[in-house]
Design a protein around this motif. Sequence first.
Motif, short mmCIF file in Angstrom:
data_model
loop_
_atom_site.label_atom_id
_atom_site.label_comp_id
_atom_site.label_asym_id
_atom_site.label_seq_id
_atom_site.Cartn_x
_atom_site.Cartn_y
_atom_site.Cartn_z
N ASN A 208 0.80 -1.22 0.00
CA ASN A 208 0.00 0.00 0.00
C ASN A 208 0.84 1.28 0.00
N THR A 209 2.06 1.23 -0.49
CA THR A 209 2.90 2.42 -0.56
C THR A 209 2.48 3.28 -1.74
N VAL A 210 2.31 4.56 -1.47
CA VAL A 210 1.92 5.51 -2.51
C VAL A 210 2.97 6.61 -2.56
N ILE A 211 3.45 6.89 -3.76
CA ILE A 211 4.42 7.96 -3.97
C ILE A 211 3.74 9.04 -4.79
N THR A 212 3.74 10.26 -4.28
CA THR A 212 3.18 11.38 -5.03
C THR A 212 4.33 12.23 -5.54
N VAL A 213 4.22 12.66 -6.78
CA VAL A 213 5.24 13.48 -7.40
C VAL A 213 4.62 14.81 -7.79
N LEU B 231 10.18 11.52 -14.82
CA LEU B 231 10.67 10.89 -13.59
C LEU B 231 9.61 9.96 -13.00
N ALA B 232 8.36 10.41 -12.97
CA ALA B 232 7.26 9.59 -12.43
C ALA B 232 7.08 8.33 -13.26
N GLU B 233 7.17 8.45 -14.58
CA GLU B 233 7.05 7.28 -15.46
C GLU B 233 8.15 6.26 -15.18
N ILE B 234 9.38 6.73 -15.06
CA ILE B 234 10.51 5.83 -14.77
C ILE B 234 10.34 5.18 -13.41
N LEU B 235 9.96 5.97 -12.41
CA LEU B 235 9.76 5.46 -11.06
C LEU B 235 8.69 4.37 -11.02
N ALA B 236 7.56 4.61 -11.66
CA ALA B 236 6.47 3.62 -11.68
C ALA B 236 6.91 2.34 -12.40
N LYS B 237 7.64 2.51 -13.48
CA LYS B 237 8.10 1.35 -14.24
C LYS B 237 9.10 0.52 -13.43
N LYS B 238 10.06 1.19 -12.78
CA LYS B 238 11.06 0.48 -11.98
C LYS B 238 10.44 -0.23 -10.78
N LEU C 247 0.91 4.14 -12.68
CA LEU C 247 1.11 5.59 -12.64
C LEU C 247 -0.22 6.24 -12.98
N TYR C 248 -0.66 7.17 -12.14
CA TYR C 248 -1.91 7.89 -12.38
C TYR C 248 -1.60 9.37 -12.57
N ASP C 249 -2.21 9.96 -13.57
CA ASP C 249 -2.06 11.39 -13.82
C ASP C 249 -3.34 11.91 -14.44
N ARG C 250 -3.42 11.98 -15.73
CA ARG C 250 -4.59 12.52 -16.40
C ARG C 250 -5.83 11.66 -16.21
N GLN C 251 -5.63 10.38 -15.95
CA GLN C 251 -6.78 9.50 -15.74
C GLN C 251 -7.66 10.02 -14.61
N ILE C 252 -7.04 10.65 -13.62
CA ILE C 252 -7.76 11.15 -12.46
C ILE C 252 -8.78 12.22 -12.88
N VAL C 253 -8.39 13.08 -13.82
CA VAL C 253 -9.30 14.11 -14.30
C VAL C 253 -10.51 13.46 -14.97
N VAL D 212 2.08 5.34 -8.13
CA VAL D 212 2.70 6.65 -8.22
C VAL D 212 1.62 7.58 -8.77
N ILE D 213 1.43 8.72 -8.11
CA ILE D 213 0.43 9.69 -8.56
C ILE D 213 1.17 10.99 -8.88
N LEU D 214 1.01 11.44 -10.10
CA LEU D 214 1.67 12.65 -10.58
C LEU D 214 0.74 13.84 -10.48
N GLY D 215 1.15 14.85 -9.73
CA GLY D 215 0.38 16.08 -9.63
C GLY D 215 -0.96 15.89 -8.97
#
Length: 128
Positions: free
Chosen positions: A4-9, A20-27, A32-38, A104-107
């Motif tokens: 349940n670890t969540v990293i916000t960028v 960076l968020a894309e690389i982090l989520a892949k590694k 990775l969530y970003d525009r999907q949230i909108v 990972v959640i971006l923005g």
Amino acid sequence: MKENTVITVSRQYGCGGRELAEILAKKLNVKLYDRQIVHIAAAKLGINDLSEQDLLELENTVHPLTLTFMPFHSFGTRMGESSRGMFLSEASVVRKLANDGACVILGRCADYVLEDMPNHFSIFVCAD
């Protein structure tokens, strides 16, 4: 990484935070969530008459250096009802996604929305 670890960028405009968020989520092998949230938030608000292109265009017309882009500027005093509703809907989606598992959640002000969540790590990326 815990289940349940969540990293916000959060990031400054143009600093490469998205990459960076894309690389982090892949590694880390997490979503990775970003525009999907909108899109999910718009659906929750019942905005069904907007196409994928309309939502993308709406998102891209917000100028990042204006006060309208800062959702907490004068929060609750001058924020329009539609902006407030969209923020509350996005915040609800962010919490739901964070509770569903590691990601990972971006923005999307996710660092603020999840500030009290255990196993939440917040990163801010900036550059000249």
